[in-house]
Design a protein around this motif. Structure first.
Motif, PDB file in Angstrom:
ATOM      1  N   ARG A 434       0.826  -1.212   0.000  1.00 30.67           N
ATOM      2  CA  ARG A 434       0.000   0.000   0.000  1.00 30.67           C
ATOM      3  C   ARG A 434       0.856   1.256   0.000  1.00 30.67           C
ATOM      4  NH1 ARG A 434      -4.580  -1.813   4.518  1.00 30.67           N
ATOM      5  NH2 ARG A 434      -5.329  -3.639   3.381  1.00 30.67           N
ATOM      6  N   GLY A 435       1.977   1.178  -0.688  1.00 36.17           N
ATOM      7  CA  GLY A 435       2.848   2.340  -0.818  1.00 36.17           C
ATOM      8  C   GLY A 435       3.668   2.647   0.411  1.00 36.17           C
ATOM      9  N   ILE A 436       3.647   1.758   1.412  1.00 36.96           N
ATOM     10  CA  ILE A 436       4.388   1.992   2.653  1.00 36.96           C
ATOM     11  C   ILE A 436       5.651   1.129   2.666  1.00 36.96           C
ATOM     12  CG2 ILE A 436       4.350   1.806   5.167  1.00 36.96           C
ATOM     13  CD1 ILE A 436       1.352   2.362   5.056  1.00 36.96           C
ATOM     14  N   ALA A 437       6.781   1.760   2.899  1.00 36.28           N
ATOM     15  CA  ALA A 437       8.066   1.062   2.946  1.00 36.28           C
ATOM     16  C   ALA A 437       8.660   1.176   4.341  1.00 36.28           C
ATOM     17  CB  ALA A 437       9.026   1.650   1.916  1.00 36.28           C
ATOM     18  N   HIS A 438       9.043   0.036   4.900  1.00 32.35           N
ATOM     19  CA  HIS A 438       9.694  -0.020   6.214  1.00 32.35           C
ATOM     20  C   HIS A 438      11.118  -0.499   5.966  1.00 32.35           C
ATOM     21  CE1 HIS A 438       9.653  -1.640  10.631  1.00 32.35           C
ATOM     22  NE2 HIS A 438      10.338  -0.521  10.496  1.00 32.35           N
ATOM     23  N   MET A 439      12.107   0.346   6.257  1.00 35.24           N
ATOM     24  CA  MET A 439      13.487   0.072   5.872  1.00 35.24           C
ATOM     25  C   MET A 439      14.440   0.154   7.061  1.00 35.24           C
ATOM     26  SD  MET A 439      13.691   2.307   2.351  1.00 35.24           S
ATOM     27  CE  MET A 439      12.902   3.733   3.130  1.00 35.24           C
ATOM     28  N   GLN A 440      15.494  -0.652   7.005  1.00 36.25           N
ATOM     29  CA  GLN A 440      16.638  -0.499   7.888  1.00 36.25           C
ATOM     30  C   GLN A 440      17.728   0.180   7.082  1.00 36.25           C
ATOM     31  OE1 GLN A 440      17.291  -1.387  11.320  1.00 36.25           O
ATOM     32  NE2 GLN A 440      18.996  -0.048  10.811  1.00 36.25           N
ATOM     33  N   ALA A 441      18.233   1.294   7.588  1.00 31.13           N
ATOM     34  CA  ALA A 441      19.205   2.085   6.825  1.00 31.13           C
ATOM     35  C   ALA A 441      20.507   2.234   7.602  1.00 31.13           C
ATOM     36  CB  ALA A 441      18.629   3.464   6.505  1.00 31.13           C
ATOM     37  N   TYR A 442      21.612   2.210   6.863  1.00 31.00           N
ATOM     38  CA  TYR A 442      22.940   2.373   7.442  1.00 31.00           C
ATOM     39  C   TYR A 442      23.717   3.396   6.614  1.00 31.00           C
ATOM     40  CZ  TYR A 442      21.842  -2.181   9.546  1.00 31.00           C
ATOM     41  OH  TYR A 442      21.237  -3.215  10.217  1.00 31.00           O
ATOM     42  N   ALA A 443      24.600   4.138   7.300  1.00 27.01           N
ATOM     43  CA  ALA A 443      25.510   5.063   6.620  1.00 27.01           C
ATOM     44  C   ALA A 443      26.938   4.759   7.076  1.00 27.01           C
ATOM     45  CB  ALA A 443      25.154   6.511   6.944  1.00 27.01           C
TER      46      ALA A 443
END
Length: 463
Positions: A434-443
């Motif tokens: 439904r257009g919703i993104a749940h992400m784990q992000a690293y820099a």
């Protein structure tokens, strides 16, 4: 070709008695979403609390692997988890109306049968597998029990046991590949020695035990008093010792059934690591304590390696997307366009890059005498990289905008300074719905993790 995560196609229920409580237990296996892992839901308690099957929740290993979270317990979890691992399942919700699963026949056989009947199916997300690159070990100096994990082409387990008794001495068992678990290991039943049975009976335990769900090795003389207690506990008119040293009414399925069951326990306990393992386990005198202690150690190693797993790329090579292609997808423009290149893009993750220069607008006002990239802009940059991943899931990304819904578990590890090259990796925690993104992000910068966060965003069509 990448392997996909697996769950079951349909829910399925089975029932039996708890080994130690003797109470009737109803347990239902239910499908679970990708990256869910294994978890137990106590449907008999208010709020139906969930306990994830993780080593960090293990609190006790007496007579089984027992977990507790926020005062809620799950006991003797190992046989159920071993069945799930043995069928290559990654995600499973286990609803249960008691603290311990039914003992069934003391093995994983009936759990295997139920899960197969429910149907094992692929999911649309690649598996998360820990590839062992060097030897990892743990030894209990008090007992001599030891677990060693070494590199191998697939998940393999060897269990070596030595009970130091005449009736049950040294035994070995090996699982060469997980696909052999059903035939070679799953039917191996739990066992105990007579002196342990006497102790358990004295403490009013094993109320659900009988001679069909536990092998009893007789390591001492069977007194008349003990015989009467056993007859009463197991509801038998008579109790005798067979020539192979076990109590009657039960035939061994293998000569080394005890070692096979210890291997089964290792598989179930190491499921608490929370990820598949590509490597060979050698367990010498395994038990729930050493198994789960090793699982805790391995889980910490994996978590640390994942955080410090800095992506490496040849930045002299042409990128997958340059700044012009990025601007065709993202609506951001300088000074708020914070991604210079996209280096890698799959259905599940994206890797982006930014060269941090002294000419950045934010350095004008953010500590001009000691310029540091603001943490909020590091998060924004990670989110923009994730935005490329999300917007490439629609055919006309130029007609969409991406909005933050939630930022969680943010940590800043290192300062980002002028001259640094930032590498961002954003990967989906769950599939886009439904257009919703749940992400784990690293820099990352300078070979180190500088920031991490869980991000949730929604794409919305421009009106």
């Amino acid at each position: 070709m990448s392997k996909k995560q697996k769950t079951i196609a349909n829910e399925i229920t089975l029932s039996g008695v708890g080994l130690h409580t003797g109470n009737e237990v109803v347990m239902t296996f239910k499908p679970a979403a990708p990256n869910h892992g294994f978890a137990f839901k106590r449907v008999d308690l208010e709020g139906q609390p969930i306990i994830e099957a993780k080593a960090e929740y293990v609190t006790d290993t007496q007579r089984g692997t027992n977990m507790e979270k926020n005062g809620v317990q799950i006991n003797t979890s190992e046989h159920v988890l071993a069945a799930a691992v043995g069928l290559d399942i990654d995600n499973l919700l286990i609803e249960i109306n008691a603290s311990e699963p039914p003992i069934m026949d003391g093995s994983s056989k009936f759990f295997i049968e139920a899960l197969e009947k429910a149907g094992v199916v692929d999911q649309d997300v690649d598996i998360d597998e820990y590839v062992v690159k060097e030897i990892i070990s743990y030894k209990d100096e008090n007992t001599g029990s030891e677990i060693i994990l070494m590199p191998a082409d697939e998940y393999q387990v060897t269990a070596m046991v030595d009970f130091g008794t005449k009736v049950l001495g040294t035994q070995n068992a090996t699982l060469e590949r997980i696909s052999d678990f059903k035939e070679e290991i799953s039917s191996a039943r739990t066992f105990s020695f007579l002196h342990e049975i006497e102790m358990l009976l004295e403490h009013n335990l094993i109320k659900g035990g009988d001679l069909n769900n536990a092998i009893v090795y007789v390591d001492k003389e069977l007194s008349e008093d003990t015989t009467e207690k056993l007859k009463k506990a197991f509801k038998k008119d008579d109790i005798k010792i067979k020539p192979n040293g076990i109590l009657d009414n039960l035939e061994l399925r293998w000569a080394n059934e005890a070692a096979r069951h210890k291997l089964l326990d290792v598989v179930g306990d190491l499921a608490l690591v929370g990820t598949r393992i590509k490597g060979k386990v050698i367990a010498n005198k395994p038990g729930h304590l050493v198994n789960t202690t090793f699982a805790k150690k391995l889980a910490k190693i994996i978590k640390k390696e994942k955080r410090n797993n800095v992506p490496t790329y040849d930045l002299s090579q042409p990128p997958l997307m340059d700044i012009h292609k990025i601007m065709d997808i993202l609506p951001h423009r300088p000074p708020f366009l914070l991604v210079d290149r996209i280096l890698e893009l799959t259905d599940n993750y994206v890797v982006g890059m930014k060269n941090v220069t002294m000419n950045e607008d934010f350095f004008v006002g953010h500590f001009p005498g000691a310029p540091v990239m603001p943490g909020v802009l590091q998060i924004e940059a990670m989110a923009q990289a994730g935005g490329v991943l999300v917007l490439t899931s629609v055919p006309d990304p130029e007609n969409y905008l991406t909005y933050f819904m939630k930022i969680d578990k943010v940590k800043f590890k290192q300062k980002v300074l002028p001259g640094d090259t930032l590498i961002f990796k954003s990967e989906l925690i769950t599939p886009i719905r439904r257009g919703i993104a749940h992400m784990q992000a690293y820099a990352y910068a300078n070979g180190k993790l500088v920031a991490e966060a869980e991000l949730m965003a929604q794409i919305s069509k421009v009106k």
